[in-house]
Design a protein around this motif. Structure first.
Motif, mmCIF file in Angstrom:
data_model
loop_
_atom_site.group_PDB
_atom_site.id
_atom_site.type_symbol
_atom_site.label_atom_id
_atom_site.label_comp_id
_atom_site.label_asym_id
_atom_site.label_seq_id
_atom_site.Cartn_x
_atom_site.Cartn_y
_atom_site.Cartn_z
ATOM 1 N N ASP A 47 22.048 -24.563 -6.285
ATOM 2 C CA ASP A 47 22.919 -25.510 -6.980
ATOM 3 C C ASP A 47 22.137 -26.788 -7.244
ATOM 4 O O ASP A 47 21.339 -27.213 -6.407
ATOM 5 C CB ASP A 47 24.140 -25.869 -6.118
ATOM 6 N N TRP A 48 22.376 -27.410 -8.386
ATOM 7 C CA TRP A 48 21.746 -28.689 -8.724
ATOM 8 C C TRP A 48 22.855 -29.627 -9.161
ATOM 9 O O TRP A 48 23.547 -29.372 -10.140
ATOM 10 C CB TRP A 48 20.739 -28.481 -9.845
ATOM 11 N N LYS A 49 23.021 -30.705 -8.396
ATOM 12 C CA LYS A 49 23.999 -31.711 -8.808
ATOM 13 C C LYS A 49 23.298 -33.054 -8.924
ATOM 14 O O LYS A 49 22.286 -33.304 -8.285
ATOM 15 C CB LYS A 49 25.172 -31.782 -7.826
ATOM 16 N N GLU A 50 23.891 -33.897 -9.764
ATOM 17 C CA GLU A 50 23.341 -35.236 -9.962
ATOM 18 C C GLU A 50 24.370 -36.242 -9.488
ATOM 19 O O GLU A 50 25.523 -36.209 -9.897
ATOM 20 C CB GLU A 50 23.019 -35.463 -11.437
ATOM 21 N N THR A 51 23.939 -37.105 -8.593
ATOM 22 C CA THR A 51 24.779 -38.198 -8.119
ATOM 23 C C THR A 51 24.250 -39.477 -8.760
ATOM 24 O O THR A 51 23.179 -39.462 -9.387
ATOM 25 C CB THR A 51 24.732 -38.315 -6.582
ATOM 26 N N PRO A 52 24.935 -40.598 -8.586
ATOM 27 C CA PRO A 52 24.393 -41.840 -9.151
ATOM 28 C C PRO A 52 23.024 -42.214 -8.577
ATOM 29 O O PRO A 52 22.233 -42.880 -9.234
ATOM 30 C CB PRO A 52 25.442 -42.886 -8.766
ATOM 31 N N GLU A 53 22.720 -41.737 -7.350
ATOM 32 C CA GLU A 53 21.470 -42.119 -6.701
ATOM 33 C C GLU A 53 20.365 -41.072 -6.783
ATOM 34 O O GLU A 53 19.188 -41.400 -6.645
ATOM 35 C CB GLU A 53 21.697 -42.411 -5.207
ATOM 36 N N ALA A 54 20.731 -39.786 -6.941
ATOM 37 C CA ALA A 54 19.707 -38.742 -6.809
ATOM 38 C C ALA A 54 20.118 -37.443 -7.486
ATOM 39 O O ALA A 54 21.277 -37.229 -7.826
ATOM 40 C CB ALA A 54 19.444 -38.477 -5.330
ATOM 41 N N HIS A 55 19.122 -36.558 -7.623
ATOM 42 C CA HIS A 55 19.332 -35.168 -7.988
ATOM 43 C C HIS A 55 19.265 -34.395 -6.672
ATOM 44 O O HIS A 55 18.311 -34.557 -5.899
ATOM 45 C CB HIS A 55 18.237 -34.672 -8.937
ATOM 46 N N VAL A 56 20.267 -33.555 -6.401
ATOM 47 C CA VAL A 56 20.326 -32.835 -5.130
ATOM 48 C C VAL A 56 20.360 -31.337 -5.419
ATOM 49 O O VAL A 56 21.207 -30.851 -6.167
ATOM 50 C CB VAL A 56 21.567 -33.251 -4.311
ATOM 51 N N PHE A 57 19.414 -30.621 -4.809
ATOM 52 C CA PHE A 57 19.323 -29.171 -4.943
ATOM 53 C C PHE A 57 19.692 -28.553 -3.605
ATOM 54 O O PHE A 57 19.207 -28.997 -2.561
ATOM 55 C CB PHE A 57 17.892 -28.748 -5.297
ATOM 56 N N LYS A 58 20.543 -27.515 -3.629
ATOM 57 C CA LYS A 58 20.910 -26.807 -2.408
ATOM 58 C C LYS A 58 20.687 -25.320 -2.643
ATOM 59 O O LYS A 58 21.199 -24.761 -3.613
ATOM 60 C CB LYS A 58 22.358 -27.069 -2.021
ATOM 61 N N ALA A 59 19.922 -24.706 -1.739
ATOM 62 C CA ALA A 59 19.597 -23.287 -1.853
ATOM 63 C C ALA A 59 20.056 -22.553 -0.607
ATOM 64 O O ALA A 59 19.781 -23.002 0.512
ATOM 65 C CB ALA A 59 18.086 -23.109 -2.021
ATOM 66 N N ASP A 60 20.746 -21.444 -0.806
ATOM 67 C CA ASP A 60 21.131 -20.592 0.314
ATOM 68 C C ASP A 60 19.970 -19.675 0.643
ATOM 69 O O ASP A 60 19.569 -18.843 -0.178
ATOM 70 C CB ASP A 60 22.363 -19.751 -0.048
ATOM 71 N N LEU A 61 19.409 -19.856 1.838
ATOM 72 C CA LEU A 61 18.272 -19.051 2.280
ATOM 73 C C LEU A 61 18.540 -18.493 3.680
ATOM 74 O O LEU A 61 17.853 -18.835 4.646
ATOM 75 C CB LEU A 61 16.997 -19.909 2.288
ATOM 76 N N PRO A 62 19.559 -17.640 3.814
ATOM 77 C CA PRO A 62 19.928 -17.157 5.150
ATOM 78 C C PRO A 62 18.801 -16.365 5.805
ATOM 79 O O PRO A 62 18.117 -15.583 5.151
ATOM 80 C CB PRO A 62 21.147 -16.268 4.875
ATOM 81 N N GLY A 63 18.632 -16.606 7.083
ATOM 82 C CA GLY A 63 17.638 -15.874 7.852
ATOM 83 C C GLY A 63 16.219 -16.368 7.724
ATOM 84 O O GLY A 63 15.316 -15.836 8.361
ATOM 85 N N LEU A 64 15.976 -17.390 6.909
ATOM 86 C CA LEU A 64 14.614 -17.911 6.760
ATOM 87 C C LEU A 64 14.424 -19.160 7.605
ATOM 88 O O LEU A 64 15.346 -19.958 7.769
ATOM 89 C CB LEU A 64 14.322 -18.256 5.301
ATOM 90 N N LYS A 65 13.215 -19.305 8.117
ATOM 91 C CA LYS A 65 12.844 -20.521 8.836
ATOM 92 C C LYS A 65 12.194 -21.476 7.841
ATOM 93 O O LYS A 65 11.679 -21.051 6.804
ATOM 94 C CB LYS A 65 11.844 -20.184 9.942
ATOM 95 N N LYS A 66 12.187 -22.750 8.190
ATOM 96 C CA LYS A 66 11.617 -23.730 7.256
ATOM 97 C C LYS A 66 10.136 -23.473 7.005
ATOM 98 O O LYS A 66 9.621 -23.814 5.951
ATOM 99 C CB LYS A 66 11.861 -25.160 7.749
ATOM 100 N N GLU A 67 9.460 -22.828 7.953
ATOM 101 C CA GLU A 67 8.039 -22.512 7.780
ATOM 102 C C GLU A 67 7.815 -21.425 6.730
ATOM 103 O O GLU A 67 6.709 -21.251 6.235
ATOM 104 C CB GLU A 67 7.427 -22.057 9.117
ATOM 105 N N GLU A 68 8.861 -20.685 6.384
ATOM 106 C CA GLU A 68 8.739 -19.598 5.421
ATOM 107 C C GLU A 68 9.099 -20.031 3.997
ATOM 108 O O GLU A 68 9.100 -19.223 3.085
ATOM 109 C CB GLU A 68 9.652 -18.433 5.845
ATOM 110 N N VAL A 69 9.406 -21.311 3.836
ATOM 111 C CA VAL A 69 9.828 -21.848 2.542
ATOM 112 C C VAL A 69 8.866 -22.956 2.124
ATOM 113 O O VAL A 69 8.432 -23.750 2.950
ATOM 114 C CB VAL A 69 11.273 -22.408 2.633
ATOM 115 N N LYS A 70 8.535 -22.996 0.821
ATOM 116 C CA LYS A 70 7.690 -24.073 0.292
ATOM 117 C C LYS A 70 8.457 -24.824 -0.783
ATOM 118 O O LYS A 70 9.089 -24.213 -1.638
ATOM 119 C CB LYS A 70 6.401 -23.514 -0.320
ATOM 120 N N VAL A 71 8.376 -26.143 -0.717
ATOM 121 C CA VAL A 71 8.934 -27.006 -1.757
ATOM 122 C C VAL A 71 7.757 -27.803 -2.305
ATOM 123 O O VAL A 71 7.077 -28.494 -1.554
ATOM 124 C CB VAL A 71 10.021 -27.949 -1.193
#
Length: 151
Positions: A47-71
């Motif tokens: 999901d990508w939403k825009e607020t007055p202060e920022a663009h916010v992205f939310k991704a459902d990544l069940p079962g993954l650790k933060k070490e397995e994801v790259k941004v």
């Protein structure tokens, strides 16, 4: 500009279209070419939403650790979220009846608008949900200066 991708239109060419860099095209990939390797990519919903202060992205990544994801932020204002779900190892004493959970690599790319502060992007992961926050620059309103009319 719609934030909802059209799966019935051709690839969009707008550089500001957030979905113009999506790799998977459901009209070009038939069920016969669909493989388990790209099922993780297809199932990654963001999901990508825009607020007055920022663009916010939310991704459902069940079962993954933060070490397995790259941004990553690429040149030309592109936010890239990628990672890999590993296939569970089979034990010769186990008999699988059904495999529905996706595995494999996934990647999503979004072209950010001009008002994004690329150097202040933050990411966090909690309970299988990745949140990427891209602050926005303050839009300066044009200063209006009254000019006296002579004569």
């Amino acid at each position: 500009m719609s934030l909802i991708p059209s799966f019935f239109a051709g690839r969009r060419s707008s550089v500001f279209d957030p979905f113009s860099l999506d790799v998977w095209d459901p009209l070009k990939d038939s069920l016969s070419t669909f493989s388990r390797e790209n099922s993780a990519f297809v199932g990654t919903r963001i999901d990508w939403k825009e607020t007055p202060e920022a663009h916010v992205f939310k991704a459902d990544l069940p079962g993954l650790k933060k070490e397995e994801v790259k941004v990553e932020i690429e040149d030309d204002r592109v936010l890239q979220i990628s990672g890999e779900r590993k296939v569970e190892k089979e034990d010769k004493n186990e008999k699988w009846h059904r495999v529905e959970r996706s595995s494999g690599k996934f990647m999503r790319r979004f072209r950010l608008p001009e008002n994004a502060k690329m150097d202040q992007v933050k990411a966090s992961m909690e309970n299988g949900v990745l949140t990427v926050t891209v602050p926005k620059e303050e839009v300066k309103k044009p200063e209006v200066k009254a000019i006296d009319i002579s004569g």
